[in-house]
Structure formats: structure tokens, C-alpha cells
Design a protein around this motif. Sequence first.
Motif, PDB file in Angstrom:
ATOM      1  N   LEU A  31      32.487  40.753  45.729  1.00  0.00           N
ATOM      2  CA  LEU A  31      33.132  40.660  47.827  1.00  0.00           C
ATOM      3  C   LEU A  31      34.204  41.770  48.104  1.00  0.00           C
ATOM      4  CD1 LEU A  31      32.678  40.071  50.749  1.00  0.00           C
ATOM      5  CD2 LEU A  31      32.768  37.938  50.237  1.00  0.00           C
ATOM      6  N   SER A  32      35.248  41.172  46.936  1.00  0.00           N
ATOM      7  CA  SER A  32      37.295  42.593  47.631  1.00  0.00           C
ATOM      8  C   SER A  32      36.601  43.694  46.994  1.00  0.00           C
ATOM      9  CB  SER A  32      38.127  41.476  46.747  1.00  0.00           C
ATOM     10  OG  SER A  32      39.164  42.246  46.531  1.00  0.00           O
ATOM     11  N   ASP A  33      36.160  43.899  46.343  1.00  0.00           N
ATOM     12  CA  ASP A  33      35.760  45.057  45.901  1.00  0.00           C
ATOM     13  C   ASP A  33      34.850  46.015  47.452  1.00  0.00           C
ATOM     14  OD1 ASP A  33      36.384  45.314  43.392  1.00  0.00           O
ATOM     15  OD2 ASP A  33      34.993  45.006  42.444  1.00  0.00           O
ATOM     16  N   ASN A  85      36.328  49.308  49.355  1.00  0.00           N
ATOM     17  CA  ASN A  85      35.869  49.612  48.668  1.00  0.00           C
ATOM     18  C   ASN A  85      36.173  50.197  47.268  1.00  0.00           C
ATOM     19  OD1 ASN A  85      33.728  51.064  50.591  1.00  0.00           O
ATOM     20  ND2 ASN A  85      35.426  52.198  52.165  1.00  0.00           N
ATOM     21  N   LYS A  86      36.835  49.459  46.844  1.00  0.00           N
ATOM     22  CA  LYS A  86      37.490  49.399  46.021  1.00  0.00           C
ATOM     23  C   LYS A  86      38.429  49.522  45.602  1.00  0.00           C
ATOM     24  CE  LYS A  86      33.252  48.993  42.500  1.00  0.00           C
ATOM     25  NZ  LYS A  86      32.051  49.651  41.555  1.00  0.00           N
ATOM     26  N   MET A  87      39.366  50.307  46.074  1.00  0.00           N
ATOM     27  CA  MET A  87      41.002  51.241  46.216  1.00  0.00           C
ATOM     28  C   MET A  87      41.939  50.548  45.902  1.00  0.00           C
ATOM     29  SD  MET A  87      40.247  53.697  49.215  1.00  0.00           S
ATOM     30  CE  MET A  87      40.811  52.306  51.336  1.00  0.00           C
ATOM     31  N   ILE A  88      41.600  48.520  45.880  1.00  0.00           N
ATOM     32  CA  ILE A  88      42.277  47.809  45.592  1.00  0.00           C
ATOM     33  C   ILE A  88      41.992  46.749  44.607  1.00  0.00           C
ATOM     34  CG2 ILE A  88      43.849  45.524  46.728  1.00  0.00           C
ATOM     35  CD1 ILE A  88      44.114  46.832  48.806  1.00  0.00           C
ATOM     36  N   VAL A  89      42.372  47.021  43.016  1.00  0.00           N
ATOM     37  CA  VAL A  89      42.660  45.782  41.963  1.00  0.00           C
ATOM     38  C   VAL A  89      43.035  45.253  42.338  1.00  0.00           C
ATOM     39  CG1 VAL A  89      43.120  45.955  39.461  1.00  0.00           C
ATOM     40  CG2 VAL A  89      42.451  48.163  40.604  1.00  0.00           C
ATOM     41  N   VAL A  90      42.364  43.969  42.424  1.00  0.00           N
ATOM     42  CA  VAL A  90      42.994  42.298  42.535  1.00  0.00           C
ATOM     43  C   VAL A  90      43.106  41.995  41.260  1.00  0.00           C
ATOM     44  CG1 VAL A  90      42.483  42.255  45.076  1.00  0.00           C
ATOM     45  CG2 VAL A  90      41.041  40.991  43.144  1.00  0.00           C
ATOM     46  N   GLU A  91      44.310  40.811  41.622  1.00  0.00           N
ATOM     47  CA  GLU A  91      44.567  40.164  39.422  1.00  0.00           C
ATOM     48  C   GLU A  91      44.532  38.834  39.433  1.00  0.00           C
ATOM     49  OE1 GLU A  91      46.441  41.374  37.132  1.00  0.00           O
ATOM     50  OE2 GLU A  91      46.348  43.333  38.691  1.00  0.00           O
ATOM     51  N   ASN A  92      44.061  38.090  41.172  1.00  0.00           N
ATOM     52  CA  ASN A  92      43.767  36.677  40.343  1.00  0.00           C
ATOM     53  C   ASN A  92      42.497  36.376  41.997  1.00  0.00           C
ATOM     54  OD1 ASN A  92      45.508  36.054  42.399  1.00  0.00           O
ATOM     55  ND2 ASN A  92      47.005  35.819  40.870  1.00  0.00           N
ATOM     56  N   ALA A 117      43.444  34.547  43.822  1.00  0.00           N
ATOM     57  CA  ALA A 117      43.756  34.226  45.442  1.00  0.00           C
ATOM     58  C   ALA A 117      44.643  35.483  45.732  1.00  0.00           C
ATOM     59  CB  ALA A 117      45.653  33.401  44.602  1.00  0.00           C
ATOM     60  N   GLU A 118      44.446  36.533  44.996  1.00  0.00           N
ATOM     61  CA  GLU A 118      44.545  37.776  45.373  1.00  0.00           C
ATOM     62  C   GLU A 118      43.512  38.284  45.781  1.00  0.00           C
ATOM     63  OE1 GLU A 118      45.898  40.859  42.902  1.00  0.00           O
ATOM     64  OE2 GLU A 118      48.125  39.869  42.670  1.00  0.00           O
ATOM     65  N   ALA A 119      42.797  37.680  45.491  1.00  0.00           N
ATOM     66  CA  ALA A 119      41.202  38.847  46.315  1.00  0.00           C
ATOM     67  C   ALA A 119      41.202  38.090  47.797  1.00  0.00           C
ATOM     68  CB  ALA A 119      40.228  37.698  45.476  1.00  0.00           C
ATOM     69  N   THR A 120      41.345  36.336  47.262  1.00  0.00           N
ATOM     70  CA  THR A 120      41.183  35.810  48.970  1.00  0.00           C
ATOM     71  C   THR A 120      41.973  36.670  49.742  1.00  0.00           C
ATOM     72  OG1 THR A 120      40.648  34.015  47.995  1.00  0.00           O
ATOM     73  CG2 THR A 120      41.190  33.501  49.770  1.00  0.00           C
ATOM     74  N   GLU A 121      42.972  37.030  49.572  1.00  0.00           N
ATOM     75  CA  GLU A 121      44.167  37.235  50.927  1.00  0.00           C
ATOM     76  C   GLU A 121      43.844  38.654  50.609  1.00  0.00           C
ATOM     77  OE1 GLU A 121      46.486  36.984  53.150  1.00  0.00           O
ATOM     78  OE2 GLU A 121      46.252  35.834  52.655  1.00  0.00           O
ATOM     79  N   THR A 122      43.198  39.382  49.931  1.00  0.00           N
ATOM     80  CA  THR A 122      42.100  40.912  50.290  1.00  0.00           C
ATOM     81  C   THR A 122      41.768  41.218  51.302  1.00  0.00           C
ATOM     82  OG1 THR A 122      43.224  41.293  47.823  1.00  0.00           O
ATOM     83  CG2 THR A 122      42.176  43.084  48.993  1.00  0.00           C
ATOM     84  N   ILE A 123      40.504  40.384  51.306  1.00  0.00           N
ATOM     85  CA  ILE A 123      39.684  39.849  51.718  1.00  0.00           C
ATOM     86  C   ILE A 123      39.867  40.026  53.849  1.00  0.00           C
ATOM     87  CG2 ILE A 123      37.525  39.001  52.130  1.00  0.00           C
ATOM     88  CD1 ILE A 123      37.745  38.582  48.680  1.00  0.00           C
ATOM     89  N   LEU A 124      40.481  39.206  53.201  1.00  0.00           N
ATOM     90  CA  LEU A 124      41.420  38.747  55.035  1.00  0.00           C
ATOM     91  C   LEU A 124      41.687  39.740  55.488  1.00  0.00           C
ATOM     92  CD1 LEU A 124      42.522  34.156  54.269  1.00  0.00           C
ATOM     93  CD2 LEU A 124      40.646  35.899  55.402  1.00  0.00           C
ATOM     94  N   SER A 125      42.839  40.475  54.938  1.00  0.00           N
ATOM     95  CA  SER A 125      43.518  41.094  55.072  1.00  0.00           C
ATOM     96  C   SER A 125      42.377  41.812  55.662  1.00  0.00           C
ATOM     97  CB  SER A 125      44.479  41.604  54.088  1.00  0.00           C
ATOM     98  OG  SER A 125      45.641  40.897  54.377  1.00  0.00           O
ATOM     99  N   PHE A 126      41.275  43.241  55.425  1.00  0.00           N
ATOM    100  CA  PHE A 126      40.701  44.017  55.495  1.00  0.00           C
ATOM    101  C   PHE A 126      39.893  43.980  56.584  1.00  0.00           C
ATOM    102  CE2 PHE A 126      43.720  45.766  51.884  1.00  0.00           C
ATOM    103  CZ  PHE A 126      43.784  46.871  52.403  1.00  0.00           C
ATOM    104  N   THR A 127      39.313  42.578  56.547  1.00  0.00           N
ATOM    105  CA  THR A 127      38.353  42.080  57.507  1.00  0.00           C
ATOM    106  C   THR A 127      38.788  42.686  59.115  1.00  0.00           C
ATOM    107  OG1 THR A 127      37.608  41.136  55.934  1.00  0.00           O
ATOM    108  CG2 THR A 127      36.618  40.357  57.948  1.00  0.00           C
ATOM    109  N   LYS A 128      37.876  43.197  60.165  1.00  0.00           N
ATOM    110  CA  LYS A 128      38.383  43.384  60.998  1.00  0.00           C
ATOM    111  C   LYS A 128      37.648  42.509  61.765  1.00  0.00           C
ATOM    112  CE  LYS A 128      40.605  46.466  60.639  1.00  0.00           C
ATOM    113  NZ  LYS A 128      41.609  46.257  59.600  1.00  0.00           N
TER     114      LYS A 128
END
Length: 303
Positions: free
Chosen positions: A27-29, A33-40, A42-53
Amino acid sequence: MSGLSETERAGFTKILNLMTNSDLLSLSDTVTNKMIVVENMAEATETILSFTKNAEELLRRKKVHRDVIFKYLAKEGVAMPPSSEKHQLVRRTLELWASVKAADGQSIQGESDQSRLQQTTEASSDSTDMSAGVGFDPLVLGQQFCQWFFQLLNSQNLSLGQPPQDWGPHHFWPDVKLRLLSRAGSEQMEEFLGAELVSLRLLALTREERLLFSPNLEPHGLRALASPHGLVLVAVAGTIHRDAACLGIFELIFGLIRSPLENNSWKIKFVNLKIRGQDALGGTEVTAPALSYNSSELQLLCS
């Protein structure tokens, strides 16, 4: 910057925690659009929340499975028929978040459900004689009590993977009585007296037997009435689940009385619980069960 409100962020955090690691990473990918590589995770969750409009768009994504949303709503005390389709669950989730946002800017994490319940009931009636309290609505209390109670009880089911909330004898009057009638094949009747035993028996239903209670808080599944002596009866019907299976239906009647020594909070005076297994239902549809008790039967319990 995220387009989600605080309420939506808090809700999505709980939903994402219910997802498998592979679905979360996938889901994070998708979201980035696969522009951000997440390490774990927690990062995946934060990334999804930040990029969701937009909350609805995220709920509708393939990786956010129907079962995950169903489980999330059950944890929040929202009853949905087990046969609900994903779009119905999405709509109900958005309604839930909208109602929290509308609730007078009340902080979603801030106060415990017990204190919210207490405040609403205190606001409904400043006098302890509830029947005389101006504007006291037993049905409003009934809905709030059921949401609080079932969320608390379901949180003890460890298969949900959430931290159990503060369950215990302190929610009951010392002389509380539980009558438990179960029909699954044969009929069994159990009675328990006292806060410690009643609390432990109800706890065993969710912790040991891994049951999940989904109350039907629609008008035909919930009734409440107040006696002149300060007893409020709340009757609710619903479905019982274990993992993905619906095992049957339940009807539960609570007797509630305020405790003047504990800030006038409501405590449980008696519990009548009827459970009917699928085999005892003769194959009838159990999506949103209605109460079989009518108001006059409840009046008898009040007297």
C-alpha cells in the motif's frame, strides 16, 4: 502535507495496524508511486498517512481489505452485518469519523470512554432522580453505554491484537447478578452473584472463548427505559462472532444505577444474557437481529 483530519489519521492508524506487513508495504508503494522506500512498518504507516489526500480514496484501495475494515468497526463498537459489502463498510467508517469530528471538537484520544459516558449522562440529567431529570433520554444513555461496554468487553479478546482496556469488578455494583441462558444444541442456564464472579464470567466469554459481540444499535435492536426509582434498563440484540464466523445471536438486558459515591457514574446492577447458536436459530438470517423483548416485559423488570 496530509489531507486527513486528526480523527481520520487516528482511525487509519488503527486500520493500518490490522493489516499484514506485506499489504502495508504494498500500500505504501501504491500511495507514493514507489518513490519512497520505507525501512519498517512504522515508516510505512506514516508515509501512507502523509501522502493520502482523501480518506475515502484510501479506504477503497484494494489492499485495505473488507475484513480489516469490518474488524476495525467491531473494535470501535460499531455493529455491521457480517454479510456487509466493502462499500457499505467504507461508508459506515466515513460516517463514524464525521460524527466524531462533529462531536463538538471533542478530542478523540483525550478522555476515556468512561468519562465521556459519565459526562453525557451528567449532561442529560443533573438530578439523581432520572425520571425527573429534564431532557434525560434513556435511549441516548443506552446507545452510549452499549458502545462503551462492548468496546471494553471486545478489547479483552486477544485475537483482535489490541491492548485490553480496563475491565474489572469496579464497573459493577457489589451485589450484581448475571443470568446467562445459552441455547446451542442443549439449553444451559447459569447464574452468578457478586461483582468479582460476574466480571470474571463475562471476561471468559471474550478472553477464553474468543467471542466477539457486535451489538445492533439501530432502533429495532436497542431499547431503553427509566424507572421512577433511578434504575435504567438497556436491552440490546446483536450477533456473536469468532474470527470470521458468525456463531449466532445474543440479547442482553442491563440494569444500570448511578453511584453517588463515584461521581454519579453508571454501574451495572444486573445482566441478563441470552445466547442462541446458529443451530438453535433454524437457519434464519442473522444480519441485524431485532430484540424479542417488548416494552411491557422490560417494565416488569423495572418494578
